[in-house]
Write an enzyme that holds these catalytic residues in place. Structure first.
Site, mmCIF file in Angstrom:
data_model
loop_
_atom_site.group_PDB
_atom_site.id
_atom_site.type_symbol
_atom_site.label_atom_id
_atom_site.label_comp_id
_atom_site.label_asym_id
_atom_site.label_seq_id
_atom_site.Cartn_x
_atom_site.Cartn_y
_atom_site.Cartn_z
ATOM 1 N N GLN A 1 40.904 38.966 50.099
ATOM 2 C CA GLN A 1 42.161 39.553 49.791
ATOM 3 C C GLN A 1 43.344 38.487 49.799
ATOM 4 O O GLN A 1 42.979 37.493 50.449
ATOM 5 C CB GLN A 1 42.573 40.647 50.964
ATOM 6 C CG GLN A 1 42.564 40.224 52.280
ATOM 7 C CD GLN A 1 42.699 41.605 53.069
ATOM 8 O OE1 GLN A 1 41.815 42.540 53.099
ATOM 9 N NE2 GLN A 1 43.597 41.530 54.094
ATOM 10 N N LYS B 1 44.481 33.324 50.159
ATOM 11 C CA LYS B 1 43.361 33.874 49.922
ATOM 12 C C LYS B 1 42.520 33.815 51.136
ATOM 13 O O LYS B 1 41.757 32.670 51.358
ATOM 14 C CB LYS B 1 42.454 33.535 48.544
ATOM 15 C CG LYS B 1 41.478 34.228 48.178
ATOM 16 C CD LYS B 1 41.228 33.568 46.958
ATOM 17 C CE LYS B 1 39.672 34.096 46.388
ATOM 18 N NZ LYS B 1 39.352 33.701 45.074
ATOM 19 N N ASP C 1 35.871 31.939 33.458
ATOM 20 C CA ASP C 1 35.938 33.469 33.751
ATOM 21 C C ASP C 1 37.388 33.989 33.349
ATOM 22 O O ASP C 1 38.080 34.627 34.254
ATOM 23 C CB ASP C 1 35.639 33.840 35.019
ATOM 24 C CG ASP C 1 35.319 35.451 35.320
ATOM 25 O OD1 ASP C 1 35.054 36.022 34.141
ATOM 26 O OD2 ASP C 1 35.510 35.850 36.283
#
Length: 661
Positions: A237, A252, A391
């Site tokens: 999170q 993070k 990605d």
């Protein structure tokens, strides 16, 4: 007196067995069992010897024979002692076969792992209930050949089961969606929809993780720190913070206890994958075990944020010379980042996946500029720098109201070497110019040439793919890459993982570009910016260095070429040309044959000794060594003994190899 003799002989026997016997049979059978067996049998040596003395008439009523009968007594004692040693060898070998060395220590270690096994079994039971709930168990059994199962049905049901199974399986599904090179399109489509909707972890549960990473309290590191996360995902999170110098950043942090769950699930995933391959034909077709193994390696790297720090720095350096771009990569703070925590410059905006209302407020020109600069950034990464964000889906691109964009989440990064970069560029240009020969050459250079391939037929197939997209791109350029992947698989090519990642990155980028600017077309952008990209890739200084390196490595080969040709011609003239056989190790074969022959000869000798010993003992003739013992019988017992010893020497190495395997 007899007790003292028994103890002394037991200790002597322990030494003999512990040193001589273990070296003879070359099998380490464990010091504890050696000591116990040798002491027990050794202490019985003297009583057995006294019984032998009585049986052969050397003594009576357990009396110890003295000087007048010393020679027969010594000879019988040596024979009994030798036979007891051989018996111990057989006993130790038998114990080793039934209960190999280390079994007790392994059992002790196993007992300590019972809680871990219990958790694993509980988790496996939970997953099996999920499989039953979604009806997946019917796909794990061999099916009636005439009963066809829809691949779409399997993919959709499996994706739903993965979503219910938790973080590790959601990540597995997302990973499968990236393997369009070996996974059917139905799986890619269904698994691409997988997202983990998980609630955030309370800040107090992660405070200790942060303070342990930094070695000080959160208030000592940051001037501000929002305890309510900006976003929460399956693995981590993200919290907003402000550094002591006033810079806004995001922190993070990995979820607590995540790795323990991943470790348990990893074993289960491999177990399920192996079971699927053994029972389901479709699983063998797509190579489920190989996919699972690759996923676990990727997941392990993703859980170590130090790799993400390196990736972010490398990508930022790769785009450092294009500061006028509206797309940027955030700065990372390696001094505040650890294995489970990463601190980055905050990229403002909303994810492209949720930026519909914001995009409507931007002008067409602003949206086209973002799409163009995003394409150029990824194209430079793939085609020039060789390191790229692999990605770039709509969730990893942030858009703000000022018409600027930023990239996030650098856990998945691909690398590709110079030659493959050039071939991919040539392939894209060949499709844009409808040149099937150039496209075929690029394909062959990337993937190699399969055995027995018809090059002309291959060129025709590539030309047919080109004609499908001539004058337009139905389905976008991602459809082109889908066709190319299907062509590569059908032709029997092996897809290198680096190239597969590059194809996936470009294909994924197409979807993001379409969201930004519906009129954008990847191949049109390639045509418009081809000269610019090729010019950047042709760095004169770098080209000169590569040419110098090539010349330096090639000249020695060219210089020795006439000598090598002359040597080959001479051998041809003499009829002595010898062509080596690849993969055939002659020395290894010789060693194998020699050892096999040696063992065979030992077996023959051992068999002959055993049979000869039995015959001599049964003959029972010759001068008497003792009143009830003949010489032939005595030496027959020794011959039989030697035969047994030689048999043990032959068997022991095979036992050792079995144990090591």
């Amino acid at each position: 007196m007899n007790i003292l003799w028994s103890i002394l002989l037991g200790l002597l026997n322990a030494v003999v067995v512990g040193v001589l016997v273990r070296r003879t049979i070359t099998v380490g059978t464990g010091a504890l069992r050696n000591t116990i067996v040798s002491l027990v049998i050794g202490m019985s040596l003297w009583p057995i010897t006294l019984q032998a003395f009585e049986m052969f008439g050397i003594s009576q009523d357990g009396d110890i024979p003295w000087i007048e009968m010393s020679f027969p007594a010594v000879m019988v004692f040596l024979l009994v002692f030798a036979w007891l040693v051989v018996i111990q060898m057989v006993v130790l070998l038998a114990i080793e076969i039934v209960l190999p060395s280390g079994s007790f220590s392994h059992f002790a270690r196993s007992v300590s792992r019972v809680p871990t096994w219990y958790r694993r079994v509980s988790r496996l039971s939970q997953i099996q209930r999920i499989l039953l709930k979604f009806g997946l168990s019917r796909f794990m059994r061999p099916r009636i050949p005439t009963l066809r199962v829809s691949t779409r049905e399997i993919a959709k049901t499996t994706a739903e089961a993965f979503a219910a199974a938790g973080v590790t399986f959601v990540k597995l599904g997302q990973f499968i969606a990236t393997r369009a090179d070996i996974v059917p399109a139905e799986f890619v489509e269904e698994f691409s929809k997988l997202q983990s909707d998980v609630p955030p972890v309370p800040f107090e549960d992660i405070r200790a993780e942060l303070e342990d990473a930094w070695g000080r309290s959160v208030t000592e590191v940051f001037a501000e720190f929002d305890t309510v996360p900006l976003a929460a995902a399956s693995v981590a999170q993200v919290h907003r913070a402000v550094t002591l110098d006033g810079t806004e950043v995001v922190v993070k942090v990995q979820r607590p206890k995540l790795r323990k769950q991943v470790r348990a699930d990893s074993d289960i995933i491999m177990t399920l994958a192996e079971r699927l391959e053994n029972t389901a034909g479709w699983a063998r077709t797509i190579g489920v075990t190989s996919i699972a193994r690759g996923f676990l390696e990727t997941l392990g790297e993703e859980l170590d944020y130090r790799g993400e720090v390196r990736h972010t720095i490398a990508l930022r350096e790769a785009t450092a010379h294009h500061e006028d771009s509206v797309v940027r990569i955030p700065q990372v703070y390696p001094e505040l980042s650890t294995e489970r925590v990463i601190v980055l410059e905050r990229v403002r905006g909303v994810p492209l996946a949720k930026a519909g209302p914001l995009l409507e407020e931007l002008s067409d020109i602003a949206r086209a500029d973002i799409a163009r600069d995003l394409f150029l950034m990824v194209a430079r990464q793939v085609l020039i720098k060789g390191i790229f964000h692999s990605d770039l889906h709509a969730g990893n691109i942030m858009i703000d109201a000022s018409g600027r964009a930023g990239l996030i989440d650098f856990g998945s990064v691909g690398r590709i070497d110079r030659r493959d970069r050039r071939d991919i560029a040539m392939l894209l240009l060949a499709f844009e110019h409808q040149n099937s020969e150039a496209a075929m050459n690029a394909v062959l250079d990337i993937f190699g040439t399969p055995v027995g391939v018809d090059l002309r037929s291959m060129q025709r197939d590539i030309g047919q793919i080109m004609l499908q997209f001539e004058g337009g791109m139905p389905g976008g350029s991602s459809a082109l890459f889908t066709e190319l992947l299907a062509f590569v698989i059908d032709q029997g090519f092996e897809m290198p993982s680096a190239v597969a990642n590059a194809f996936r990155a470009i294909s994924t980028l197409e979807g993001s570009l379409t969201k930004l600017d519906p009129s954008s077309d990847l191949l049109v952008m390639v045509r418009e910016h081809a000269d610019e990209l090729l010019a950047e890739s042709r760095d004169l200084h770098e080209s000169a260095e590569n040419l110098s390196l090539y010349v330096g490595s090639t000249l020695p080969v060219l210089a020795s070429l006439p000598v090598e040709v002359s040597r080959v011609v001479k051998h041809l003239q003499d009829g002595t040309l010898d062509i080596g056989t690849s993969g055939l190790n002659i020395d290894l074969i010789k060693t194998l044959v020699r050892s096999t022959v040696d063992q065979f000869i030992q077996v023959i000798i051992a068999t002959a000794l055993i049979l000869g010993g039995v015959l001599m003992m049964s003959a029972n003739f010759g001068p008497p060594l003792a009143p009830e013992l003949r010489v032939f019988t005595y030496f027959g017992a020794w011959m039989l003994l030697i035969g047994f010893i030689l048999s043990a020497v032959v068997i022991a190495p095979a036992l050792r190899e079995r144990r090591f395997r």
